[in-house]
Design a protein around this motif. Structure first.
Motif, PDB file in Angstrom:
ATOM      1  N   ILE A  11      12.837 -23.331  15.250  1.00 38.89           N
ATOM      2  CA  ILE A  11      13.504 -22.359  16.046  1.00 38.89           C
ATOM      3  C   ILE A  11      14.829 -22.025  15.647  1.00 38.89           C
ATOM      4  O   ILE A  11      15.648 -21.201  16.050  1.00 38.89           O
ATOM      5  N   SER A  12      15.278 -22.619  14.572  1.00 42.64           N
ATOM      6  CA  SER A  12      16.551 -22.537  13.750  1.00 42.64           C
ATOM      7  C   SER A  12      16.410 -23.467  12.517  1.00 42.64           C
ATOM      8  O   SER A  12      15.584 -24.084  12.442  1.00 42.64           O
ATOM      9  N   PRO A  13      17.283 -23.500  11.540  1.00 45.57           N
ATOM     10  CA  PRO A  13      17.314 -24.329  10.586  1.00 45.57           C
ATOM     11  C   PRO A  13      17.120 -25.694  10.665  1.00 45.57           C
ATOM     12  O   PRO A  13      16.545 -26.327   9.950  1.00 45.57           O
ATOM     13  N   ASN A  14      17.842 -26.428  11.663  1.00 43.95           N
ATOM     14  CA  ASN A  14      18.043 -27.461  12.025  1.00 43.95           C
ATOM     15  C   ASN A  14      17.036 -28.037  13.259  1.00 43.95           C
ATOM     16  O   ASN A  14      17.173 -28.980  13.566  1.00 43.95           O
ATOM     17  N   PHE A  15      16.399 -26.868  14.111  1.00 45.18           N
ATOM     18  CA  PHE A  15      16.107 -27.381  15.460  1.00 45.18           C
ATOM     19  C   PHE A  15      14.585 -26.965  15.343  1.00 45.18           C
ATOM     20  O   PHE A  15      14.105 -25.700  15.017  1.00 45.18           O
ATOM     21  N   PHE A  16      13.572 -27.712  15.854  1.00 49.25           N
ATOM     22  CA  PHE A  16      12.293 -27.409  15.801  1.00 49.25           C
ATOM     23  C   PHE A  16      11.354 -27.713  17.158  1.00 49.25           C
ATOM     24  O   PHE A  16      12.062 -28.531  17.971  1.00 49.25           O
ATOM     25  N   LEU A  17      10.444 -26.983  17.554  1.00 47.93           N
ATOM     26  CA  LEU A  17       9.673 -27.416  18.665  1.00 47.93           C
ATOM     27  C   LEU A  17       8.955 -28.732  18.351  1.00 47.93           C
ATOM     28  O   LEU A  17       8.262 -28.874  17.550  1.00 47.93           O
ATOM     29  N   ASP A  18       8.455 -29.562  19.129  1.00 49.05           N
ATOM     30  CA  ASP A  18       7.955 -30.819  19.014  1.00 49.05           C
ATOM     31  C   ASP A  18       6.401 -30.090  19.184  1.00 49.05           C
ATOM     32  O   ASP A  18       6.116 -29.751  20.202  1.00 49.05           O
ATOM     33  N   PRO A  19       5.610 -30.542  18.168  1.00 43.87           N
ATOM     34  CA  PRO A  19       4.304 -30.126  18.337  1.00 43.87           C
ATOM     35  C   PRO A  19       3.440 -30.527  19.190  1.00 43.87           C
ATOM     36  O   PRO A  19       2.299 -30.005  19.532  1.00 43.87           O
ATOM     37  N   GLU A  20       3.882 -31.898  19.747  1.00 45.65           N
ATOM     38  CA  GLU A  20       3.062 -32.608  20.656  1.00 45.65           C
ATOM     39  C   GLU A  20       3.493 -32.021  22.044  1.00 45.65           C
ATOM     40  O   GLU A  20       2.733 -32.620  23.254  1.00 45.65           O
ATOM     41  N   MET A  21       4.835 -31.791  22.425  1.00 43.15           N
ATOM     42  CA  MET A  21       5.257 -31.360  23.712  1.00 43.15           C
ATOM     43  C   MET A  21       6.163 -30.022  23.317  1.00 43.15           C
ATOM     44  O   MET A  21       7.477 -30.314  23.086  1.00 43.15           O
ATOM     45  N   SER A  22       5.464 -29.218  23.787  1.00 42.52           N
ATOM     46  CA  SER A  22       5.854 -27.683  23.259  1.00 42.52           C
ATOM     47  C   SER A  22       7.277 -27.440  24.223  1.00 42.52           C
ATOM     48  O   SER A  22       7.884 -26.551  23.561  1.00 42.52           O
ATOM     49  N   GLU A  47      24.096 -21.065  17.439  1.00 43.33           N
ATOM     50  CA  GLU A  47      25.227 -21.353  16.261  1.00 43.33           C
ATOM     51  C   GLU A  47      24.409 -21.542  14.777  1.00 43.33           C
ATOM     52  O   GLU A  47      24.635 -20.821  13.827  1.00 43.33           O
ATOM     53  N   ASP A  48      23.266 -22.378  14.993  1.00 47.14           N
ATOM     54  CA  ASP A  48      22.591 -22.818  13.931  1.00 47.14           C
ATOM     55  C   ASP A  48      21.788 -21.651  13.371  1.00 47.14           C
ATOM     56  O   ASP A  48      21.587 -21.550  12.098  1.00 47.14           O
ATOM     57  N   ARG A  49      21.192 -20.985  14.322  1.00 47.03           N
ATOM     58  CA  ARG A  49      20.320 -19.517  13.689  1.00 47.03           C
ATOM     59  C   ARG A  49      21.230 -18.817  13.123  1.00 47.03           C
ATOM     60  O   ARG A  49      20.969 -18.292  12.056  1.00 47.03           O
ATOM     61  N   LEU A  55      24.554 -15.911   8.350  1.00 49.40           N
ATOM     62  CA  LEU A  55      25.952 -15.933   8.002  1.00 49.40           C
ATOM     63  C   LEU A  55      26.067 -16.972   6.581  1.00 49.40           C
ATOM     64  O   LEU A  55      26.599 -16.477   5.642  1.00 49.40           O
ATOM     65  N   ASP A  56      25.357 -17.890   6.297  1.00 53.41           N
ATOM     66  CA  ASP A  56      25.369 -18.797   5.287  1.00 53.41           C
ATOM     67  C   ASP A  56      24.659 -18.030   4.256  1.00 53.41           C
ATOM     68  O   ASP A  56      25.281 -17.989   3.010  1.00 53.41           O
ATOM     69  N   MET A  57      23.588 -16.955   4.506  1.00 54.41           N
ATOM     70  CA  MET A  57      22.802 -16.368   3.272  1.00 54.41           C
ATOM     71  C   MET A  57      24.030 -15.397   2.846  1.00 54.41           C
ATOM     72  O   MET A  57      24.058 -15.113   1.646  1.00 54.41           O
ATOM     73  N   ARG A 170      32.653 -13.651  10.328  1.00 55.73           N
ATOM     74  CA  ARG A 170      32.237 -14.870  10.561  1.00 55.73           C
ATOM     75  C   ARG A 170      33.249 -15.762  11.296  1.00 55.73           C
ATOM     76  O   ARG A 170      33.123 -16.743  12.068  1.00 55.73           O
ATOM     77  N   ALA A 171      34.795 -15.398  11.085  1.00 56.68           N
ATOM     78  CA  ALA A 171      35.660 -15.959  11.861  1.00 56.68           C
ATOM     79  C   ALA A 171      35.654 -15.847  13.552  1.00 56.68           C
ATOM     80  O   ALA A 171      36.038 -16.427  14.226  1.00 56.68           O
ATOM     81  N   ASP A 172      35.252 -14.628  13.707  1.00 53.55           N
ATOM     82  CA  ASP A 172      35.086 -13.961  14.969  1.00 53.55           C
ATOM     83  C   ASP A 172      34.000 -15.013  15.668  1.00 53.55           C
ATOM     84  O   ASP A 172      34.048 -15.313  16.696  1.00 53.55           O
ATOM     85  N   PHE A 173      32.999 -15.257  14.831  1.00 56.98           N
ATOM     86  CA  PHE A 173      31.563 -15.791  15.470  1.00 56.98           C
ATOM     87  C   PHE A 173      32.116 -17.438  15.801  1.00 56.98           C
ATOM     88  O   PHE A 173      31.769 -18.065  16.603  1.00 56.98           O
ATOM     89  N   SER A 174      32.852 -17.837  14.550  1.00 61.32           N
ATOM     90  CA  SER A 174      33.324 -19.418  14.848  1.00 61.32           C
ATOM     91  C   SER A 174      34.218 -19.459  16.160  1.00 61.32           C
ATOM     92  O   SER A 174      34.345 -20.410  16.961  1.00 61.32           O
TER      93      SER A 174
END
Length: 201
Positions: A11-22, A47-49, A55-57, A170-174
């Motif tokens: 659901i973002s680069p570093n966050f995931f839905l748990d496949p066993e507990m949706s 923020e991670d999304r 922004l990182d791209m 990017r500064a405004d987002f931060s």
């Protein structure tokens, strides 16, 4: 093709839905809290999304010679998206122009007398890139420009440095994320969660 599989959903680069507990989310394989019940987690995912997928791209693309229009496209899309979270509602076709103009004035400290030029930026950058796939005739870009936006008095041409424009966004987002993570930003946090929940429903 119909075989049942336990697939981890990002659901973002570093966050995931748990496949066993949706209803639970995971960060780096650790379930941290309920997806729909924790505002700070929603902010962290947002923020991670935005950083990880956009922004990182754009920052990486700065090293590519002909990436200016893509960088500008990412930047203008995040301006509009961020404003929706700030307001707590989706922009409509009737208010998109004013929302983006107000954001541009805030981000780049543009005086109100340049409103005609801001209308051109909305029409020729935002509408051009997202409706036509290219900026329209009054916009040009240059990485040699020493300011983010050069607004000419005649309103016939506007030059944008996509790198500096991106830096401003990017500064405004931060700054926005810093405000969101402050428990005293009650209205801002309320609006963010309202818009987040609308998008997830």
């Amino acid at each position: 093709f119909c075989q049942k599989m336990m697939v981890r959903t990002a659901i973002s680069p570093n966050f995931f839905l748990d496949p066993e507990m949706s209803e639970d989310i995971m960060k780096e394989e650790v379930v941290i809290n309920k997806y729909n019940n924790d505002l700070n987690t929603k902010i962290a995912i947002y923020e991670d999304r935005v950083n990880g997928w956009f922004l990182d791209m754009a920052r990486i693309l700065r090293e590519t010679q002909h990436a200016g229009f893509v960088i500008l496209m990412i930047s203008i899309s995040q301006i509009e998206g961020m404003e929706q979270f700030r307001m707590g509602k989706e922009t409509t076709s009737s208010d998109t122009r004013e929302v983006i103009k107000n954001a541009l004035m805030r981000i780049f400290a543009i005086p109100s007398q340049y409103e005609p030029a801001l209308n051109i930026i909305v029409n020729d950058v935002r509408h051009g890139l997202f409706h036509d796939g290219m900026v329209r005739k009054k916009i040009s870009i240059s990485t040699e420009l020493n300011v983010p936006i050069l607004l000419r008095e005649d309103n016939e041409t506007i030059i944008i440095n996509p790198h500096y424009f991106f830096d401003g966004v990017r500064a405004d987002f931060s700054r926005y994320i810093s405000q969101l993570t402050d428990p005293l930003s009650i209205e801002l946090r309320k609006n963010f969660e309202k818009r987040w929940d609308e998008l997830q429903s």
